[in-house]
Design a protein around this motif. Structure first.
Motif, PDB file in Angstrom:
ATOM      1  N   ILE A  49     -78.287  75.861  -1.702  1.00 57.13           N
ATOM      2  CA  ILE A  49     -79.745  75.723  -1.650  1.00 57.13           C
ATOM      3  C   ILE A  49     -80.395  76.517  -2.782  1.00 57.13           C
ATOM      4  O   ILE A  49     -81.354  76.050  -3.405  1.00 57.13           O
ATOM      5  N   LYS A  95     -72.702  79.247   6.311  1.00 56.84           N
ATOM      6  CA  LYS A  95     -74.058  79.738   6.026  1.00 56.84           C
ATOM      7  C   LYS A  95     -74.135  80.332   4.615  1.00 56.84           C
ATOM      8  O   LYS A  95     -75.098  80.126   3.888  1.00 56.84           O
ATOM      9  N   ALA A 125     -73.962  77.475   2.123  1.00 58.44           N
ATOM     10  CA  ALA A 125     -75.231  76.746   2.138  1.00 58.44           C
ATOM     11  C   ALA A 125     -76.312  77.522   1.388  1.00 58.44           C
ATOM     12  O   ALA A 125     -77.144  76.929   0.699  1.00 58.44           O
ATOM     13  N   ALA A 126     -76.298  78.836   1.498  1.00 59.50           N
ATOM     14  CA  ALA A 126     -77.279  79.652   0.785  1.00 59.50           C
ATOM     15  C   ALA A 126     -77.114  79.494  -0.718  1.00 59.50           C
ATOM     16  O   ALA A 126     -78.106  79.359  -1.455  1.00 59.50           O
ATOM     17  N   ALA A 157     -80.036  74.463  -5.864  1.00 58.50           N
ATOM     18  CA  ALA A 157     -80.939  73.315  -5.833  1.00 58.50           C
ATOM     19  C   ALA A 157     -82.372  73.732  -6.117  1.00 58.50           C
ATOM     20  O   ALA A 157     -83.113  73.029  -6.818  1.00 58.50           O
ATOM     21  N   VAL A 158     -82.787  74.882  -5.602  1.00 60.35           N
ATOM     22  CA  VAL A 158     -84.140  75.379  -5.845  1.00 60.35           C
ATOM     23  C   VAL A 158     -84.319  75.705  -7.327  1.00 60.35           C
ATOM     24  O   VAL A 158     -85.337  75.361  -7.932  1.00 60.35           O
TER      25      VAL A 158
END
Length: 58
Positions: free
Chosen positions: A15, A8, A11-12, A18-19
């Motif tokens: 992400i 998790k 992944a944070a 990517a943002v």
């Protein structure tokens, strides 16, 4: 630390990266800059200094 918690957290970070990358691409696409054809104002050129060899000896 549990394996799923580590996933998790990883992944944070992925992400979030990517943002930010998507925001950068979108920002460059929406806001395009271009140089004007002629400058808005001119900066007066400074008078060139004479070479040291041309100065009179004191």
């Amino acid at each position: 630390m549990d394996s799923i918690e580590l996933n998790k957290i990883m992944a944070a970070f992925v992400i979030a990266g990517a943002v930010f990358a998507l925001a950068a691409v979108l920002g460059r696409t929406l806001v395009r800059s271009h140089a004007p054809e002629k400058p808005a104002f001119t900066i007066p050129a400074a008078r060139p200094k004479p070479p040291i060899a041309a100065l009179p000896a004191q």
